[in-house]
Design an enzyme around this catalytic site. Structure first.
Site, PDB file in Angstrom:
ATOM      1  CE1 TYR A  20      -4.840  21.616  13.125  1.00 32.43           C
ATOM      2  CE2 TYR A  20      -4.648  19.374  13.957  1.00 32.43           C
ATOM      3  CZ  TYR A  20      -4.722  20.261  12.897  1.00 32.43           C
ATOM      4  OH  TYR A  20      -4.680  19.792  11.600  1.00 32.43           O
TER       5      TYR A  20
ATOM      6  CE  LYS B  83      -8.021  20.957  11.585  1.00 29.97           C
ATOM      7  NZ  LYS B  83      -8.534  21.523  10.308  1.00 29.97           N
TER       8      LYS B  83
ATOM      9  CB  SER C  92      -6.422  16.670  11.807  1.00 27.68           C
ATOM     10  OG  SER C  92      -5.282  16.133  12.456  1.00 27.68           O
TER      11      SER C  92
END
Length: 260
Positions: A155, A159, A142
């Protein structure tokens, strides 16, 4: 481009994962699908790939939080096709909230699905790739693997971890015709993006276009969503022989987001 290859794509019953699986199949690869969905929906996806591309597709409902099931997923590819040439770690989930309000179980779940599942899949796939003399590992990361953003602690941490894992695997396999790269999308037009737009319109009472431009795409300089097809086309290139010298890279498709 991928004739005779076998590709396993986690989280591939919808969104980016399904788009990647379709492009791989169209390029000639046999595909192992994985993800959630109603049985009739899964059957339709598998049959659609077969009828549209003439390739072979199989499906596993392996839970990406369970290492034993991830091992079984890799074994399914090997048992079904006798080899595994491309592994795409795409499975992922998201949570929004201040770091001190993220439930512990949510943090653990996101790290399990978004980071640890890639480790388990790579760990199980590498011996087969080494035996056959090469392979391609593609991790869907991402833009938040490269920069931070408020309310995305779990998150973004997962990532960022994917980038570290990508680099280490690339270095460990650099002389073995195995590459490992991460694709770092910004905002991508998926059903989830559409749901987020609808939610933000209701929450803020703003026009749809204003929500898209000023909220969802605030950090994306080109002010447009990337298309699933753009991610899938890039993944197909990275899976091909033409990308043999690209390894250990974190490659943004983010409209300039991480150029700031």
């Amino acid at each position: 481009m991928l004739d005779g290859k076998v590709a396993l794509v986690t989280g591939s019953t919808s969104g980016i994962g399904l788009g990647v699986a379709r492009w791989f199949a169209a390029a000639g690869a046999s595909v192992v699908l994985n993800g959630f969905g109603e049985p009739e929906e899964i059957d339709a996806i598998v049959e659609g790939l077969r009828s549209e591309t003439g390739t072979t597709a199989v499906y596993s409902a392996a839970d990406m939080t369970r290492p034993d099931e991830i091992s079984g997923l890799v074994n399914l590819a090997l048992e079904s096709f006798g080899r595994l040439d491309v592994l795409v770690n795409n499975a992922g989930i998201f949570h929004v909230g201040p770091v001190d309000q993220v439930p512990v179980e949510k943090w653990n779940l996101i790290l399990a699905v978004d980071l640890s599942s890639a480790f388990h899949a790579i760990r199980n796939a590498l011996p087969a790739m080494r035996r056959q003399g090469g392979g391609r590992i593609i991790n869907i990361a991402s833009a938040l693997a490269l920069v931070g953003a408020p309310l995305t602690s779990a998150y973004a941490a997962a990532k960022h971890g994917i980038i570290g894992l990508t680099k280490v695997v690339a270095l460990e396999t650099a002389e073995e015709n195995i590459t490992c790269n991460a694709i770092c999308p910004g905002n991508v037009w998926t059903p989830l993006a559409e749901a987020r737009i609808t939610e933000q319109v209701k929450t803020h009472g703003l026009p749809r276009e204003q929500v898209i431009r000023n909220l969802l795409l605030a950090e994306q300089p080109n002010k447009r969503f990337a298309l699933i097809e753009e991610i899938a086309a890039f993944a197909t290139f990275l899976a091909s022989d033409a990308a043999a010298s690209i390894t250990g890279a974190a490659l943004p498709i983010d409209g300039g987001w991480t150029a700031h």
